[in-house]
Design a protein around this motif. Structure first.
Motif: not given
Length: 144
Positions: A69-73, A96-101, A106-110, A123-124
């Motif tokens: 949540h902190l990384i995204l928002y 390795k900042l972004y995890t697979s989740e 993000v891919i799902e949002q797109y 946004r992110y």
């Protein structure tokens, strides 16, 4: 998973059901009676020490949900001193900042049309090249 609204009690309850852990074992591990455990499932928030116990019992890092949540928002704001010192240095990237989740989210949002590439970048604060690489690498795999 939606990282915007974290429902930790629901995540804990779901994990308990997945692992089929008996309520008696949970009570013994946490040192509470069954009514207290049922109360935990109703609470909006949870104490860090208790969340650590749940994480150990359920073998899942629930703190990671909050980190995502902190990384995204809530991206880290850079201070003027940090920006000035960076201008004198060469750039170093953290791969390795972004995890697979996060990538999947993000891919799902797109893919679902909820957000455009521009919306995601703004946004992110994900670098444009990083997003495009993810779309090439992971969006293609999702279609299969």
């Amino acid at each position: 998973m939606d990282f915007r609204e974290i429902n930790i009690r629901k995540l804990i309850k779901t994990r308990v059901e997945e692992l089929e852990i008996p309520l008696e074992r949970i009570c013994e591990y946490l040192g509470n009676d069954q009514q207290e455990i049922q109360k935990y499932y109703m609470e909006k928030s949870i104490d860090c020490h208790l969340l650590l116990k749940w994480s150990k019992l359920l073998e899942y890092d629930f703190f990671r949900v909050y980190s995502q949540h902190l990384i995204l928002y809530a991206p880290v704001k850079r201070t003027n001193i940090e920006l000035q010192s960076r201008s004198n240095m060469s750039y170093t990237f953290r791969k390795k900042l972004y995890t697979s989740e996060i990538i999947d989210f993000v891919i799902e949002q797109y893919s679902s049309g909820v957000m455009t590439k521009r919306d995601i970048i703004q946004r992110y604060k994900i670098p444009k090249t990083t997003l495009y690489k993810w779309l090439v690498k992971y969006h293609h795999n999702k279609k299969k």
